[in-house]
Design an enzyme around this catalytic site. Structure first.
Site, mmCIF file in Angstrom:
data_model
loop_
_atom_site.group_PDB
_atom_site.id
_atom_site.type_symbol
_atom_site.label_atom_id
_atom_site.label_comp_id
_atom_site.label_asym_id
_atom_site.label_seq_id
_atom_site.Cartn_x
_atom_site.Cartn_y
_atom_site.Cartn_z
ATOM 1 N N CYS A 106 0.860 -1.175 0.000
ATOM 2 C CA CYS A 106 0.000 0.000 0.000
ATOM 3 C C CYS A 106 0.905 1.236 0.000
ATOM 4 O O CYS A 106 1.840 1.316 0.812
ATOM 5 C CB CYS A 106 -0.898 -0.002 1.234
ATOM 6 S SG CYS A 106 -1.856 1.519 1.429
ATOM 7 N N ASP A 118 -0.162 -6.149 0.180
ATOM 8 C CA ASP A 118 -1.383 -6.542 -0.509
ATOM 9 C C ASP A 118 -1.076 -7.803 -1.295
ATOM 10 O O ASP A 118 0.028 -7.964 -1.825
ATOM 11 C CB ASP A 118 -1.851 -5.437 -1.461
ATOM 12 C CG ASP A 118 -2.338 -4.211 -0.716
ATOM 13 O OD1 ASP A 118 -3.156 -4.371 0.207
ATOM 14 O OD2 ASP A 118 -1.908 -3.094 -1.052
#
Length: 165
Positions: A56, A63
């Site tokens: 992120c 992620d």
């Protein structure tokens, strides 16, 4: 026995290389291509990449996604080990999901100039929300441009069938 000439494999340097260098920062230069021996026909090549990770850009949290890359090659094709290393290079790259999918597609277009390509990321949920960015491209002025438009409008008509959660 191979049907490929040594000259067709000159740009393929990572496959079979035992000293593979795994890059931890975004590295589009690692991508390699080889000639498509079947330019006289249309066919799809599909990569399923279930271990994609990025960060992120705001929080630095990881992620995770499964990425599907499908393309109709023209003159060039992407070499799969170089694609693996390229995707691995996103591990410490901070960008939004949508940006990552567009970056991947743009880099593959630059490498291969395919007739058609689509990149679909199915990210695992964070904060109770999953994001599944889809992007595609068809060569302008060809039937593939129309194909891209059609597939964009119809790519996810039945979201309840998404089962990667």
């Amino acid at each position: 026995m191979t049907t490929r000439k040594e000259s067709e494999l000159e740009g393929v340097t990572l496959l079979g290389n035992q000293g593979t260098n795994y890059l931890f920062e975004y590295a589009p230069d690692v991508l390699e291509s080889f000639p498509n021996k079947h330019v006289n026909r249309d066919y799809f090549v599909k990569f399923n990449c279930p271990e994609f990770t990025s960060l992120c850009p705001k929080t630095g949290q990881p992620d995770f996604a499964t990425i599907y890359i499908s393309y109709i090659p023209d003159e060039k094709m992407v070499e799969s080990k170089s694609l693996k290393l390229y995707l691995f290079s996103f591990r410490n790259h901070g960008d939004f999901h949508e940006d990552c999918m567009n970056i991947i597609m743009n880099d593959l277009i630059e490498l291969m100039d395919p007739r058609y390509i689509e990149v679909w990321g199915k990210f695992t949920p964070r904060g109770g929300i999953s994001i599944d960015p889809y992007t595609n491209y068809g060569k302008p002025g060809t039937k593939y441009e129309k194909m891209a438009e059609y597939r964009m409008m119809n790519h996810d008509l039945y979201p309840e069938t998404i089962d990667n959660r």
